[in-house]
Design a protein around this motif. Sequence first.
Motif, PDB file in Angstrom:
ATOM      1  N   ALA A  48      35.194  32.139  41.358  1.00 36.74           N
ATOM      2  CA  ALA A  48      35.897  33.539  41.903  1.00 36.74           C
ATOM      3  C   ALA A  48      37.284  33.061  41.598  1.00 36.74           C
ATOM      4  O   ALA A  48      37.893  31.890  41.420  1.00 36.74           O
ATOM      5  N   GLU A  49      38.210  34.180  41.801  1.00 30.85           N
ATOM      6  CA  GLU A  49      39.609  34.205  41.828  1.00 30.85           C
ATOM      7  C   GLU A  49      40.034  33.116  42.845  1.00 30.85           C
ATOM      8  O   GLU A  49      39.868  33.350  44.110  1.00 30.85           O
ATOM      9  N   THR A  77      37.840  34.741  48.730  1.00 25.54           N
ATOM     10  CA  THR A  77      37.415  35.465  47.547  1.00 25.54           C
ATOM     11  C   THR A  77      35.992  35.263  47.353  1.00 25.54           C
ATOM     12  O   THR A  77      35.374  35.550  46.447  1.00 25.54           O
ATOM     13  N   GLY A 131      33.480  36.781  48.603  1.00 29.18           N
ATOM     14  CA  GLY A 131      32.650  37.988  48.469  1.00 29.18           C
ATOM     15  C   GLY A 131      32.484  38.445  47.151  1.00 29.18           C
ATOM     16  O   GLY A 131      31.631  39.217  46.566  1.00 29.18           O
ATOM     17  N   SER A 132      33.460  37.937  46.399  1.00 32.40           N
ATOM     18  CA  SER A 132      33.531  38.706  44.756  1.00 32.40           C
ATOM     19  C   SER A 132      32.954  37.484  43.880  1.00 32.40           C
ATOM     20  O   SER A 132      33.198  37.863  42.698  1.00 32.40           O
ATOM     21  N   GLU A 134      30.970  34.916  41.562  1.00 30.59           N
ATOM     22  CA  GLU A 134      29.634  35.161  40.835  1.00 30.59           C
ATOM     23  C   GLU A 134      29.092  33.888  40.262  1.00 30.59           C
ATOM     24  O   GLU A 134      29.875  32.935  39.771  1.00 30.59           O
ATOM     25  N   ARG A 151      38.118  38.544  34.205  1.00 25.66           N
ATOM     26  CA  ARG A 151      37.317  39.333  35.280  1.00 25.66           C
ATOM     27  C   ARG A 151      37.619  39.100  36.510  1.00 25.66           C
ATOM     28  O   ARG A 151      37.741  39.967  37.414  1.00 25.66           O
ATOM     29  N   HIS A 152      38.022  37.920  36.982  1.00 21.57           N
ATOM     30  CA  HIS A 152      38.325  37.617  38.326  1.00 21.57           C
ATOM     31  C   HIS A 152      40.013  37.486  38.214  1.00 21.57           C
ATOM     32  O   HIS A 152      40.489  36.467  39.110  1.00 21.57           O
ATOM     33  N   CYS A 181      40.554  29.152  38.302  1.00 16.82           N
ATOM     34  CA  CYS A 181      39.531  29.745  39.358  1.00 16.82           C
ATOM     35  C   CYS A 181      39.254  28.679  40.253  1.00 16.82           C
ATOM     36  O   CYS A 181      39.622  27.550  40.152  1.00 16.82           O
TER      37      CYS A 181
END
Length: 535
Positions: free
Chosen positions: A217-218, A227, A229-230, A232, A249-250, A258
């Motif tokens: 994630a970011e 972060t 929750g976002s 992947e 995308r992040h 990341c």
Amino acid sequence: MKPTAITLEASLDQPAANGRYLYGTLNLPASYYEIFDFKQRMRAAGRSDHDFEFSVIDCPALPGLTDTRLDAPIIGELNAFALRLTGLDGVDRCVLNALFQSLKKEEDDLISLKDLINLTYGLQNVVIAANIRNDEELGQFVIENDMHDDVTSVPENARYLLDKKLIGKLQRQNDDGIYSGGLYVATNSLDMPKDYDGEHLPDDPERFLYVFRLLIAEAPMNNSEETRGSAEWIELPITHEDALRIAKRHNEAGMEDCVFYDFDSVIPQITAEVFGDMLNFSQLNSLADRYQRMNESGQLKFKAVLEGEKINTLTDAIEVIPCLDEYTLSYYCADKADFAREYLAYHLANGFDSKWLEQVNPAQMGEKILERLGAKETSYGVLSARRQSLYKLVPFDEPVAVQDNTAIKQLTLDALKKMTGREGLIIQGCGGDLQEWVDGINTALNEAGIFSDGNTFKDVFVFEHNGITNLLFDLNVADVNVSALAMWRLRAHSQFGGTWLSDYLTNQFGIDSDQISDETAESEEDDEDMEMRQL
């Protein structure tokens, strides 16, 4: 970390070469490489699933599966079913348990995995009622919802006279109903799906060919979890272009910017701790690519080397790959005893009856042979020392082999007997990995304040006497608090068998260091006289 839906225990239907049955456990769902690692540890690489006997020892979503006879199960079907289980919510699980009970009429019924997999595709179509736990509550539900013509014909002001429990029982029998987790499930409302035809798995582990997975994630700005929750999952190896696209995308310039929240590895020795952080992403991706390019025997030996050599950095893991041919792996040796038998059989004459080997203690013999060869027992077989043969002839009194990368020096008994002018600490009975003994003693002495500023013993020797492996820590070159060490030695004597070098020479060999010193001094004086005469 992937959730575990099924824990599987397996054994081969035939014993190994040594007559023992090998057992193993596997957590499902698993990737292709994880399943293959399981088979490798079972010494069953290349064997068919039908060569195994499987039993489910844990299944939280479907507890009844643990005492159920499955009809000719294979790992692929069990894995597909486990993957389906991980996607079920609480209501779906209750419905599945009810349908399973209706499928298993008798205790000894054989249950088909094809049916179990298909059941998971029809759960949303089953008629259920919430908060119904017994026949009386079901009868009340039938009356309140006018579900039966005979009940409907009764005037409302007289329905209180009806036997709710009997009405519920009749409804349950008509529905083949089952109470499960606070739900009433009408099991005969299911029209069995046909998503799985018994041949083409809906979730085939062949699809999951990743080596590592990262939940990325970011990078958070404030709270470390902000972060998540976002986040992947990404699978490695991955192309540079795909990695860059996902990072952007992040809202990050590259993967190294990341963060990762979770980590999966199909190489058991490469853990999240070995990975460290996202600054090592390129190394991890490179290792994944190299591993995937190896053939099956290369992957097997690579894991054995990682375990045997205790490699715990990505750099070392990558650097050892070109050197795999410098190692020998005896795959079918499950332990030291197996290797002892194989080693003897290798050197004995053709026609020798191997049953004679059953009369010796192979485990103790195997441990000694491995020590002298510098070889190691791993989960994947017995691994040779680098650039060494597993079957080199070694005399019984051969000094213990020490790897070049250790600080331990070999010492013969003759050399030991000449160390009368020195003092040291001897630790007796050091079996297994000698470097672990050295590291452990140094750590213990630092923790006890006997060393200062992280100092350690610099000169350490290994020698054997009367079949016992001993370590000598040289005090003459160590910055150590000797009085504190003496107290530590007394406290730890029962655990480590510690003794002074001078005491050991006296007690074991009858060598009096003072006497030797006097004789040496006299010899030196004689030498000086001779030199004067020659002048």
